[in-house]
Design a protein around this motif. Sequence first.
Motif, PDB file in Angstrom:
ATOM      1  N   LYS A  13       0.811  -1.215   0.000  1.00 53.38           N
ATOM      2  CA  LYS A  13       0.000   0.000   0.000  1.00 53.38           C
ATOM      3  C   LYS A  13       0.850   1.273   0.000  1.00 53.38           C
ATOM      4  O   LYS A  13       0.424   2.305  -0.518  1.00 53.38           O
ATOM      5  CB  LYS A  13      -0.947  -0.007   1.198  1.00 53.38           C
ATOM      6  CG  LYS A  13      -2.076  -1.018   1.056  1.00 53.38           C
ATOM      7  CD  LYS A  13      -2.992  -0.637  -0.109  1.00 53.38           C
ATOM      8  CE  LYS A  13      -4.088  -1.654  -0.327  1.00 53.38           C
ATOM      9  NZ  LYS A  13      -3.628  -2.854  -1.021  1.00 53.38           N
ATOM     10  N   GLU A  14       2.062   1.226   0.571  1.00 48.95           N
ATOM     11  CA  GLU A  14       2.913   2.413   0.565  1.00 48.95           C
ATOM     12  C   GLU A  14       3.284   2.845  -0.855  1.00 48.95           C
ATOM     13  O   GLU A  14       3.606   4.014  -1.091  1.00 48.95           O
ATOM     14  CB  GLU A  14       4.210   2.159   1.342  1.00 48.95           C
ATOM     15  CG  GLU A  14       4.015   1.737   2.784  1.00 48.95           C
ATOM     16  CD  GLU A  14       4.129   0.239   2.956  1.00 48.95           C
ATOM     17  OE1 GLU A  14       4.590  -0.189   4.019  1.00 48.95           O
ATOM     18  OE2 GLU A  14       3.734  -0.489   2.033  1.00 48.95           O
ATOM     19  N   VAL A  15       3.253   1.893  -1.789  1.00 50.08           N
ATOM     20  CA  VAL A  15       3.664   2.174  -3.156  1.00 50.08           C
ATOM     21  C   VAL A  15       2.731   3.200  -3.810  1.00 50.08           C
ATOM     22  O   VAL A  15       3.121   3.880  -4.755  1.00 50.08           O
ATOM     23  CB  VAL A  15       3.725   0.873  -3.982  1.00 50.08           C
ATOM     24  CG1 VAL A  15       4.136   1.137  -5.421  1.00 50.08           C
ATOM     25  CG2 VAL A  15       4.719  -0.091  -3.351  1.00 50.08           C
ATOM     26  N   VAL A  16       1.500   3.325  -3.304  1.00 47.81           N
ATOM     27  CA  VAL A  16       0.582   4.347  -3.834  1.00 47.81           C
ATOM     28  C   VAL A  16       1.221   5.727  -3.698  1.00 47.81           C
ATOM     29  O   VAL A  16       1.153   6.556  -4.609  1.00 47.81           O
ATOM     30  CB  VAL A  16      -0.775   4.309  -3.099  1.00 47.81           C
ATOM     31  CG1 VAL A  16      -1.644   5.489  -3.513  1.00 47.81           C
ATOM     32  CG2 VAL A  16      -1.500   2.999  -3.377  1.00 47.81           C
ATOM     33  N   VAL A  17       1.873   5.981  -2.569  1.00 45.20           N
ATOM     34  CA  VAL A  17       2.526   7.274  -2.340  1.00 45.20           C
ATOM     35  C   VAL A  17       3.739   7.433  -3.248  1.00 45.20           C
ATOM     36  O   VAL A  17       3.909   8.471  -3.903  1.00 45.20           O
ATOM     37  CB  VAL A  17       2.941   7.413  -0.857  1.00 45.20           C
ATOM     38  CG1 VAL A  17       3.793   8.657  -0.648  1.00 45.20           C
ATOM     39  CG2 VAL A  17       1.705   7.478   0.023  1.00 45.20           C
ATOM     40  N   SER A  18       4.588   6.403  -3.290  1.00 44.69           N
ATOM     41  CA  SER A  18       5.779   6.502  -4.136  1.00 44.69           C
ATOM     42  C   SER A  18       5.392   6.610  -5.606  1.00 44.69           C
ATOM     43  O   SER A  18       6.083   7.262  -6.395  1.00 44.69           O
ATOM     44  CB  SER A  18       6.695   5.290  -3.916  1.00 44.69           C
ATOM     45  OG  SER A  18       6.030   4.078  -4.201  1.00 44.69           O
ATOM     46  N   SER A  19       4.248   6.012  -5.973  1.00 42.48           N
ATOM     47  CA  SER A  19       3.767   6.112  -7.353  1.00 42.48           C
ATOM     48  C   SER A  19       3.399   7.544  -7.697  1.00 42.48           C
ATOM     49  O   SER A  19       3.707   8.031  -8.796  1.00 42.48           O
ATOM     50  CB  SER A  19       2.547   5.209  -7.553  1.00 42.48           C
ATOM     51  OG  SER A  19       2.877   3.859  -7.371  1.00 42.48           O
ATOM     52  N   PHE A  20       2.756   8.232  -6.781  1.00 39.75           N
ATOM     53  CA  PHE A  20       2.397   9.630  -7.034  1.00 39.75           C
ATOM     54  C   PHE A  20       3.640  10.481  -7.234  1.00 39.75           C
ATOM     55  O   PHE A  20       3.653  11.398  -8.057  1.00 39.75           O
ATOM     56  CB  PHE A  20       1.549  10.177  -5.885  1.00 39.75           C
ATOM     57  CG  PHE A  20       0.078  10.077  -6.134  1.00 39.75           C
ATOM     58  CD1 PHE A  20      -0.621  11.163  -6.632  1.00 39.75           C
ATOM     59  CD2 PHE A  20      -0.606   8.903  -5.899  1.00 39.75           C
ATOM     60  CE1 PHE A  20      -1.979  11.074  -6.881  1.00 39.75           C
ATOM     61  CE2 PHE A  20      -1.961   8.793  -6.140  1.00 39.75           C
ATOM     62  CZ  PHE A  20      -2.657   9.893  -6.637  1.00 39.75           C
ATOM     63  N   ALA A  21       4.713  10.173  -6.463  1.00 38.26           N
ATOM     64  CA  ALA A  21       5.958  10.923  -6.622  1.00 38.26           C
ATOM     65  C   ALA A  21       6.515  10.747  -8.036  1.00 38.26           C
ATOM     66  O   ALA A  21       6.933  11.705  -8.686  1.00 38.26           O
ATOM     67  CB  ALA A  21       6.972  10.472  -5.588  1.00 38.26           C
ATOM     68  N   VAL A  22       6.513   9.494  -8.510  1.00 35.98           N
ATOM     69  CA  VAL A  22       7.047   9.200  -9.837  1.00 35.98           C
ATOM     70  C   VAL A  22       6.092   9.702 -10.926  1.00 35.98           C
ATOM     71  O   VAL A  22       6.520  10.278 -11.933  1.00 35.98           O
ATOM     72  CB  VAL A  22       7.300   7.686  -9.987  1.00 35.98           C
ATOM     73  CG1 VAL A  22       7.812   7.357 -11.381  1.00 35.98           C
ATOM     74  CG2 VAL A  22       8.288   7.199  -8.941  1.00 35.98           C
ATOM     75  N   LEU A  23       4.801   9.494 -10.723  1.00 34.63           N
ATOM     76  CA  LEU A  23       3.808   9.877 -11.732  1.00 34.63           C
ATOM     77  C   LEU A  23       3.804  11.381 -12.008  1.00 34.63           C
ATOM     78  O   LEU A  23       3.587  11.815 -13.139  1.00 34.63           O
ATOM     79  CB  LEU A  23       2.414   9.433 -11.289  1.00 34.63           C
ATOM     80  CG  LEU A  23       2.121   7.932 -11.389  1.00 34.63           C
ATOM     81  CD1 LEU A  23       0.921   7.555 -10.532  1.00 34.63           C
ATOM     82  CD2 LEU A  23       1.875   7.532 -12.837  1.00 34.63           C
ATOM     83  N   PHE A  24       4.034  12.168 -10.976  1.00 32.99           N
ATOM     84  CA  PHE A  24       4.005  13.615 -11.152  1.00 32.99           C
ATOM     85  C   PHE A  24       5.399  14.239 -11.142  1.00 32.99           C
ATOM     86  O   PHE A  24       5.544  15.448 -11.044  1.00 32.99           O
ATOM     87  CB  PHE A  24       3.146  14.251 -10.058  1.00 32.99           C
ATOM     88  CG  PHE A  24       1.679  13.938 -10.210  1.00 32.99           C
ATOM     89  CD1 PHE A  24       0.911  14.600 -11.163  1.00 32.99           C
ATOM     90  CD2 PHE A  24       1.081  12.976  -9.434  1.00 32.99           C
ATOM     91  CE1 PHE A  24      -0.439  14.306 -11.316  1.00 32.99           C
ATOM     92  CE2 PHE A  24      -0.272  12.674  -9.582  1.00 32.99           C
ATOM     93  CZ  PHE A  24      -1.031  13.336 -10.525  1.00 32.99           C
ATOM     94  N   GLY A  25       6.437  13.375 -11.245  1.00 30.02           N
ATOM     95  CA  GLY A  25       7.805  13.861 -11.367  1.00 30.02           C
ATOM     96  C   GLY A  25       8.274  14.689 -10.197  1.00 30.02           C
ATOM     97  O   GLY A  25       9.005  15.669 -10.362  1.00 30.02           O
ATOM     98  N   VAL A  26       7.861  14.289  -8.986  1.00 28.53           N
ATOM     99  CA  VAL A  26       8.222  15.031  -7.773  1.00 28.53           C
ATOM    100  C   VAL A  26       9.338  14.286  -7.055  1.00 28.53           C
ATOM    101  O   VAL A  26       9.211  13.088  -6.782  1.00 28.53           O
ATOM    102  CB  VAL A  26       7.002  15.192  -6.845  1.00 28.53           C
ATOM    103  CG1 VAL A  26       7.400  15.935  -5.573  1.00 28.53           C
ATOM    104  CG2 VAL A  26       5.884  15.928  -7.560  1.00 28.53           C
ATOM    105  N   GLY A  27      10.428  14.992  -6.743  1.00 30.38           N
ATOM    106  CA  GLY A  27      11.559  14.357  -6.062  1.00 30.38           C
ATOM    107  C   GLY A  27      11.195  13.866  -4.681  1.00 30.38           C
ATOM    108  O   GLY A  27      11.624  12.807  -4.258  1.00 30.38           O
ATOM    109  N   ASN A  28      10.378  14.621  -3.949  1.00 33.05           N
ATOM    110  CA  ASN A  28       9.942  14.224  -2.606  1.00 33.05           C
ATOM    111  C   ASN A  28       8.487  14.643  -2.446  1.00 33.05           C
ATOM    112  O   ASN A  28       8.192  15.806  -2.158  1.00 33.05           O
ATOM    113  CB  ASN A  28      10.815  14.863  -1.529  1.00 33.05           C
ATOM    114  CG  ASN A  28      10.401  14.448  -0.124  1.00 33.05           C
ATOM    115  OD1 ASN A  28       9.539  13.591   0.042  1.00 33.05           O
ATOM    116  ND2 ASN A  28      11.021  15.047   0.868  1.00 33.05           N
ATOM    117  N   ALA A  29       7.594  13.693  -2.642  1.00 38.93           N
ATOM    118  CA  ALA A  29       6.161  14.008  -2.594  1.00 38.93           C
ATOM    119  C   ALA A  29       5.721  14.462  -1.224  1.00 38.93           C
ATOM    120  O   ALA A  29       4.672  15.098  -1.086  1.00 38.93           O
ATOM    121  CB  ALA A  29       5.357  12.777  -3.015  1.00 38.93           C
ATOM    122  N   ASN A  30       6.509  14.172  -0.210  1.00 38.19           N
ATOM    123  CA  ASN A  30       6.095  14.487   1.157  1.00 38.19           C
ATOM    124  C   ASN A  30       6.603  15.843   1.636  1.00 38.19           C
ATOM    125  O   ASN A  30       6.246  16.296   2.715  1.00 38.19           O
ATOM    126  CB  ASN A  30       6.585  13.403   2.121  1.00 38.19           C
ATOM    127  CG  ASN A  30       5.802  13.384   3.402  1.00 38.19           C
ATOM    128  OD1 ASN A  30       4.633  13.739   3.436  1.00 38.19           O
ATOM    129  ND2 ASN A  30       6.454  12.996   4.482  1.00 38.19           N
TER     130      ASN A  30
END
Length: 664
Positions: free
Chosen positions: A567-584
């Motif tokens: 389930k954590e991969v949902v967060v890491s996916s958003f980082a990659v999907l939107f090209g964000v170095g650190n989504a948090n």
Amino acid sequence: MKQTINVAFVGNPNCGKTTLFNAYTGANLKVANWPGVTVERKEGETDYRGQHIKLIDTPGIYSLTSYSIEEKVTRQCILEDDIDVIINIVDASAMERNLYLTMQLLELGKPVILALNMMDIVEERGMEIDMHRLPELLGHIPVVPVSARKRTGLDVLMHAVKHHYEEGPAGNVVVYRPDMEKRIVEVEKLLKSRYPQIKNIRWHAIKLLERDDEVEKQYSLDTAAVIDRSYEKDIINQKYDYIEEVIDECLFYKSEKAASTDKIDEVLTHRLWGVPIFLGIMALVFFLTFFIGDALKGVFEIVLSMFSDAVNHLLVSVSAADWLISLIVDGIIAGVGGILTFLPNIFILFLALAVLEDSGYMARVAYVMDKIMGRAGLSGKAFLPMILGFGCTVPAVMATRALEREEDRKKTILVTPFMSCSARLPIYVLFADMFFGKYAMAAAFSMYVLGMLTAIVIALVINRFQKNKSSQSLLIELPEYKAPNARTIMIYVWEKVKDYLTKAGTTIFVASIVIWFILNFNQHGMVTEVSESFGAALGRWFEPLLAPAGLGLWQIGVALISGLSAKEVVVSSFAVLFGVGNANSAAGMAQIVQNLSVYGFGALNAYALMVFCLLYTPCAATIGTIRKETHSWKFTFMMIAFQLLLAWGCAVLVFQAGSLLAGI
């Protein structure tokens, strides 16, 4: 002297058995204050003055009568020939209840050592135990006072193991009434003539008199002339008669000091206030998880940003290929690093849960929830695996083994994944922080409450249509409240943090690479526009299905699919999907919000997404555990389909109802 002495730790639930086991072995076992957690045999090793000793931690049981899975596992373990010595851990503050198992163990014909644990509680209550008379009444077995929490008496206990192994078992302790002893002797004669190889013949004779199913199947005898009915109740009563004699002669000043536990329970287990207090305590846990965790999270964000910039600069300086720079910086570091920044939140959550467990409070939750669970057709005991689900769904599903009926186990397995495991916490934290501002904690906490309510409602609906209903009474020990043990808590928290880091270094690492690949390539090779990638094509298949829930973006479809691995991969996916170095980070969250706002994605959409992530199919590890525990692919696939449909339906309901209210 045998090269290795095999020692079994046996005792009632909540007697401190697993804590004592950890004190010797340093094993990272979960120590919880409710029965049914240690459902499998655990092993560790220690040495005492050159003697190698293997320690075996068995499930907590109240007797050797094989009704539950825990009793069957423990009984099978200690009956094995390779068990040399039994350490019977007894809660010294509740000897009456604990000594019944002791009496049964002494009849096995193996060396037994009594470890009197929790002696500090005995002293706090002003009670005294006659340490000279007690061993005499128990057949002159070693009786060693220990404190698993304070780590006292450990060397003395291992000394007793080494020497008592050489001396052998004690003689008969419980001498039953003459008519019962006569029957035992007659059954022993029948067993000796038919099965001369039996070692602990007295124990087997007593079990035959109790009409024990397993012993009767293993040793077929014509005992009609001796056993005309089950003598189990008679034997139990006569054992307790002897226990009363032991208590009268050995335990003093029992009622001198009232237990503070009873006074605390008058409030915490109150029939009206018990549930609100539990919810309030959990709300406090999430207050700490958010505010303290977020404060510490900022440090991780700065370190991650510096690390990402340094790696990017290094790769550029060595003229690395653009695709390699993108893979490492935008794929691996953004994906794995984005998850690691949530480590403070995870640490605070597990620390708080460990304190509640080790203090003795969590067992009260099952007691408080018993009436509610009863209306849903489940015992309060079924709530114990559900509480475990706050940490991880895998051990929670395994803990359903403590339930006796197969129907109850499957029903509990079905609803347990609705408890918000720690893997979902990063999703709640990210989207709550991005869209709910000062109400972020309330939005995240509502997911935990909604998960519990959903589980209870689903169980209630199933019970309404279930043909074979059963009325179950909750039988659970409420342990003494005690100051949490720092070592036990640290072992538990470190184990959970290590699992989280391991997952970040394996599952999430691989998932980040896969997501980067499907977002940067199509059938013609590497692409410059993400919208032309494999991922975009895959996500567009799900846009029409997710649109009624306000989630009709191909990026969300890809993120939800990736969440099936963890389930954590949902967060890491958003980082990659939107090209964000650190989504948090603040900048990363602002960028995601800005990108999503272009599509009209706001707070209502975010809440619908959180609901979907709460209820939809659990991770692959949980699915595998469900298949293993139920031995049914049919049940597993039906459960997956049900959870997907339920998640979609609830997310649609939230979004459509919210949109309707917003338009009024």
